[in-house]
Design a protein around this motif. Structure first.
Motif, PDB file in Angstrom:
ATOM      1  N   TRP A  50     -27.956 -49.704 -21.150  1.00 12.93           N
ATOM      2  CA  TRP A  50     -28.214 -50.880 -20.306  1.00 12.93           C
ATOM      3  C   TRP A  50     -27.277 -50.911 -19.104  1.00 12.93           C
ATOM      4  CZ3 TRP A  50     -24.666 -54.871 -19.400  1.00 12.93           C
ATOM      5  CH2 TRP A  50     -25.158 -55.926 -18.622  1.00 12.93           C
ATOM      6  N   SER A  51     -25.980 -50.694 -19.350  1.00 14.75           N
ATOM      7  CA  SER A  51     -25.002 -50.823 -18.267  1.00 14.75           C
ATOM      8  C   SER A  51     -25.181 -49.720 -17.224  1.00 14.75           C
ATOM      9  CB  SER A  51     -23.576 -50.825 -18.815  1.00 14.75           C
ATOM     10  OG  SER A  51     -23.379 -49.716 -19.643  1.00 14.75           O
ATOM     11  N   ALA A  95     -20.952 -60.843 -14.099  1.00 13.36           N
ATOM     12  CA  ALA A  95     -21.891 -61.954 -14.138  1.00 13.36           C
ATOM     13  C   ALA A  95     -23.135 -61.558 -14.912  1.00 13.36           C
ATOM     14  CB  ALA A  95     -22.253 -62.378 -12.716  1.00 13.36           C
ATOM     15  N   SER A  96     -23.520 -60.261 -14.778  1.00 14.22           N
ATOM     16  CA  SER A  96     -24.759 -59.829 -15.405  1.00 14.22           C
ATOM     17  C   SER A  96     -24.602 -59.598 -16.908  1.00 14.22           C
ATOM     18  CB  SER A  96     -25.263 -58.553 -14.736  1.00 14.22           C
ATOM     19  OG  SER A  96     -24.398 -57.493 -15.070  1.00 14.22           O
ATOM     20  N   LEU A  97     -23.343 -59.562 -17.377  1.00 17.43           N
ATOM     21  CA  LEU A  97     -23.109 -59.306 -18.814  1.00 17.43           C
ATOM     22  C   LEU A  97     -23.794 -60.365 -19.680  1.00 17.43           C
ATOM     23  CD1 LEU A  97     -19.356 -58.244 -18.974  1.00 17.43           C
ATOM     24  CD2 LEU A  97     -21.318 -56.866 -19.653  1.00 17.43           C
ATOM     25  N   VAL A 113     -24.453 -50.242 -13.196  1.00 16.14           N
ATOM     26  CA  VAL A 113     -23.320 -49.660 -12.454  1.00 16.14           C
ATOM     27  C   VAL A 113     -23.178 -48.189 -12.785  1.00 16.14           C
ATOM     28  CG1 VAL A 113     -21.960 -51.782 -12.191  1.00 16.14           C
ATOM     29  CG2 VAL A 113     -21.750 -50.406 -14.284  1.00 16.14           C
ATOM     30  N   ASP A 114     -22.184 -47.556 -12.118  1.00 17.37           N
ATOM     31  CA  ASP A 114     -21.883 -46.144 -12.368  1.00 17.37           C
ATOM     32  C   ASP A 114     -20.856 -46.066 -13.510  1.00 17.37           C
ATOM     33  OD1 ASP A 114     -21.383 -43.492 -12.259  1.00 17.37           O
ATOM     34  OD2 ASP A 114     -20.319 -43.553 -10.322  1.00 17.37           O
ATOM     35  N   PHE A 118     -15.868 -48.132 -15.056  1.00 16.12           N
ATOM     36  CA  PHE A 118     -17.042 -47.918 -14.197  1.00 16.12           C
ATOM     37  C   PHE A 118     -16.670 -48.034 -12.721  1.00 16.12           C
ATOM     38  CE2 PHE A 118     -18.079 -52.160 -12.483  1.00 16.12           C
ATOM     39  CZ  PHE A 118     -17.218 -52.949 -13.222  1.00 16.12           C
ATOM     40  N   ARG A 119     -17.632 -47.641 -11.885  1.00 18.22           N
ATOM     41  CA  ARG A 119     -17.495 -47.808 -10.450  1.00 18.22           C
ATOM     42  C   ARG A 119     -18.635 -48.705 -10.000  1.00 18.22           C
ATOM     43  NH1 ARG A 119     -14.295 -44.430  -7.372  1.00 18.22           N
ATOM     44  NH2 ARG A 119     -14.192 -42.769  -8.899  1.00 18.22           N
TER      45      ARG A 119
END
Lengths: 443, 318
Positions: free
Chosen positions: B283-284, B246-248, B288-289, B237-238
């Protein structure tokens, strides 16, 4: 069973078509005859003519002719021979003089010869048999003449006519068989071939097993057939190769023999020889010629059917017996050079029975001979000598049965060593390890 | 494989002892019909012993070997083709003659054998070598002949011990093609022993790993890979690496992370089995990208190294 024959076929075919086999099989008898002829030729041609100085210290058989030259008092006693020339003297030459002279031999005696019947033969190079035989014959006649003249009133011809020399015709009281021991030489030749073939083709078995083991074909084959089958088939196939060679050699030898016989008859050679020897017979064919000669007559007396029949039987038995041992040795090593220490105990009994043959030739009825003709490791070789001389039929049968039973157990035993050995790579096994393989449970 | 179809080959608690050495200490295996079954293990693991047992060369001390549902019989040997690891040919025979010899030993008639051989010689590109001496063959050529000899009689079970060793890449490909063809066209079951993992990846659908005479792992290749993967995904990802990790939270475990310097990051993530990958991607993407997200590819090498390590650390697992 089908696979057994397929393997036998391969073992047989790949060997009999080898150039070395074809050449040795076809040329074997020719070479052997040629070799013997060559040997005779060389021993005769390399013998230099003997020039013998007869030193007659007391002038017993020689007289002085004119100044210092001695001649035999009985010229007939010393007939002219192309390989032997006599000169006579009453004084011996010294060693230096002898060596410097052109004499090859010096025979010396004094009047003691009349009692001892002994003369001294001195040489630089030992005298050939026929020269010695001629000297003995000539001196004997000269001394005999002297003694007959001195000690009797007979003339020599009368003496010679009266003199007898007894020969013994031996006969087995039961079989009425005459001069059996002369035939033992034929048996000896058979046993020599037996030894040779078991040895040569036994080594073939060993090499074949090593080849299969070292290039790992054995693994594919024993995944199809039992190791014991492979081993048995290999022994059988190679045994047949040996048998083929024996057969071809026998046939070729017969053919050569008859060609020679026919040649000798038609060319008048036999007639010549017989005339020369003073043999008086009506016909001059080969058979008559042979039967008139004691040593050739032997060939006519031999029971060839029994000799060849039993010979083949004992070859097969003996070959399978030793072949299975050679196979076990081959299975235990990876290359031929490693096999030496294992070969020794295998070859020992074979060599032993071969050497024993000389003793058995001397006394074929001895306990040794009887025992050896029953022991399966020696019987194939020993029995041939006994067969040629006549042996109670039940001896042969018992010997054959013992051999067959031993062959059966030896195949089992060797099979156990074989089936474990062919998968053992790496270090050379000790005898103890090989003995352990026998107890391994592989199947 | 279902319970009702008998396996091509089944081993139940098979043991073999050589003196003090335990070659096999109770191995059970099921080789499904029509599979290419890889038998793997380090040198000296007991593979060759197992193969010799299956090919009828040796018998187990205890245990049961059955062949298509029945106890192993002598006639079954005809249905087996065997190519040992160490293999050779008779040097003093011609190629064709030698192939005929083995075919006949396998129970084929002369006409059957020569017909079948002709086909095989053409397929493996060795026609023209029929009348040559074996001594003239190159190693690869000899290997081909050995392969032909072991498959000629169309066995139901083909046992190949390191079949590709000694082949150049081109010929290895030919052999691989033929192994697959035998399975697909003739329904041959193949038991393939090797320690070359790449051939396992390319050929086998089932495998078993043995070590120290014990089986430590077996199953379908896809299943084992999946299991070894243990929910791991490659995630690219970017975006902000620290904020994202942290958000995982509990939705994924971070195994490793790597940045390429251009703002893209490669992560190996462990996703619990109750969360489908699609849901995780959805979700991801909101965070993020996402450049890529795919289940991690595990080579059989890794599967086995892991299995061997686990057993040597904890020998009770088997």
């Amino acid at each position: 069973m089908r696979n057994l024959f397929i393997i036998i076929g391969r073992e047989y075919r790949t060997r009999v078509r080898r150039r070395a086999f074809i050449i040795s099989t076809l040329l074997g008898p020719v070479l052997m005859v040629g070799f013997i002829a060559l040997m005779v030729f060389f021993t005769q041609s390399t013998e230099t003519d003997a020039k013998v100085l007869v030193v007659d210290h007391h002038e017993l058989i020689s007289v002085e002719f004119d100044s210092n030259k001695m001649v035999p008092s009985c010229p007939d006693c010393f007939p002219e021979r192309n390989f032997l020339e006599y000169r006579f003297a009453s004084e011996a030459l010294s060693t230096e003089e002898f060596l410097a002279s052109d004499y090859t031999l010096m025979v010396e005696f004094d009047d003691g010869i009349l009692q001892s019947a002994k003369a001294l033969l001195q040489y630089e190079t030992a005298a050939p048999m026929r020269v010695k035989a001629a000297i003995i014959r000539d001196l004997t006649e000269a001394i005999e003449r002297l003694r007959v003249k001195k000690e009797s009133s007979l003339d020599y011809d009368t003496y010679k006519r009266l003199k007898v020399q007894i020969g013994l015709v031996t006969q087995d009281i039961i079989t009425q068989d005459k001069n059996a021991e002369n035939r033992s030489l034929v048996g000896w030749v058979f046993s020599m071939f037996m030894f040779m073939f078991i040895m040569i083709y036994g080594m073939h078995v060993m090499r074949g097993v090593i080849e299969e083991k070292s290039n790992r074909i054995v693994e594919v084959i024993v995944s199809i057939v039992k190791p014991e089958t492979l081993m048995t088939a290999k022994i059988a196939g190679i045994g047949l190769v040996g048998l083929t060679q024996i057969l071809v050699w026998s046939i070729l030898s017969w053919i050569l023999f008859f060609i020679f016989g026919a040649y000798a008859e038609s060319s008048g050679m036999l007639a010549d020889i017989m005339a020369n020897q003073g043999v008086e017979v009506g016909a001059t064919d080969l058979k008559t010629f042979m039967s008139s000669h004691e040593d050739l007559d032997v060939l006519l007396q031999i029971n060839w059917v029994a000799m060849i029949g039993w010979g083949v039987f004992f070859y097969i038995g003996g070959f399978v017996l030793y072949g299975s041992l050679f196979a076990a040795v081959g299975a235990s090593v990876e290359q031929e050079s490693d096999a030496q220490y294992l070969l020794l105990p295998v070859m020992m009994p074979l060599l032993f029975s071969y050497m024993l043959n000389i003793k058995i030739l001397e006394s074929p009825e001895s306990t040794l001979a009887t025992v050896c003709s029953f022991v399966p490791f020696t019987s194939p070789i020993t029995i041939m000598v006994r067969l040629s001389m006549g042996v109670p039929w039940w001896h042969v049968v018992i010997s054959a049965i013992i051999l067959l039973i031993t062959v059966y157990f030896m195949l089992k035993l060797a099979g156990r060593i074989y089936r474990t050995g062919i998968f053992m790579y790496g270090k050379k096994p000790t005898f103890r390890e090989i003995a352990k393989w026998i107890t391994f449970r592989n199947k | 494989m279902t319970i009702n179809t008998p396996s091509a080959l089944s081993l139940v608690d098979v043991r073999k002892q050589y003196g003090d050495h335990t070659a096999l200490g109770g191995v059970s295996l099921e080789v499904p019909v029509g599979s290419i079954f890889g038998l793997l293990g380090p040198n000296g693991a007991g593979k060759t012993t197992l193969i010799r047992m299956v090919s009828g060369i040796t018998a187990p001390d205890s245990g049961l070997v059955s062949f298509f549902g029945a106890a192993f019989k002598e006639e079954d040997i005809k249905e087996i083709g065997y190519l040992p690891e160490e293999r050779g040919l008779y040097k003093n025979m011609r190629v064709g003659e030698q192939a005929m010899y083995f075919a006949q030993l396998r129970g084929m008639s002369k006409s059957e054998a020569s017909k079948a051989l002709k086909g095989w010689f053409e397929r493996l590109e060795v026609d023209g070598w029929w009348d040559r001496e074996v001594a003239d063959l190159s190693k690869g050529m000899a290997q081909k002949i050995q392969f032909i000899v072991s498959v000629l009689h169309e066995p139901k079970l083909l046992i190949l011990d390191e079949p590709l060793s000694g082949f150049d890449p081109i010929n290895a490909e030919i052999i691989r093609r033929e192994i697959n063809r035998l399975r697909d066209e003739c329904g041959t079951t193949v038991l393939l022993s090797t320690h070359d993992m790449s051939s396992v990846d390319e050929l086998c659908d089932h495998v078993a790993l043995i070590n120290h005479g014990e089986k430590i792992l077996d199953g379908e290749v896809s299943f084992l890979r999946e299991r070894a993967r243990a929910g791991k995904v490659d995630f690219r990802f970017r975006g902000n690496l620290i904020a994202f990790t942290a958000s995982l939270g509990a939705s994924a475990i971070l195994h490793s992370a790597k940045s390429d310097g251009n703002g893209a990051h490669d992560l190996v993530l462990g996703i619990p089995s109750d969360i489908p990958i699609e849901k995780f991607i959805k979700w991801s993407s909101s965070e993020v990208d996402v450049l890529s997200c795919s289940p991690k590819v595990i080579s059989m090498d890794e599967v086995f190294l892991k299995a061997v390590r686990t057993t040597s650390l904890n020998p009770s697992i088997s």
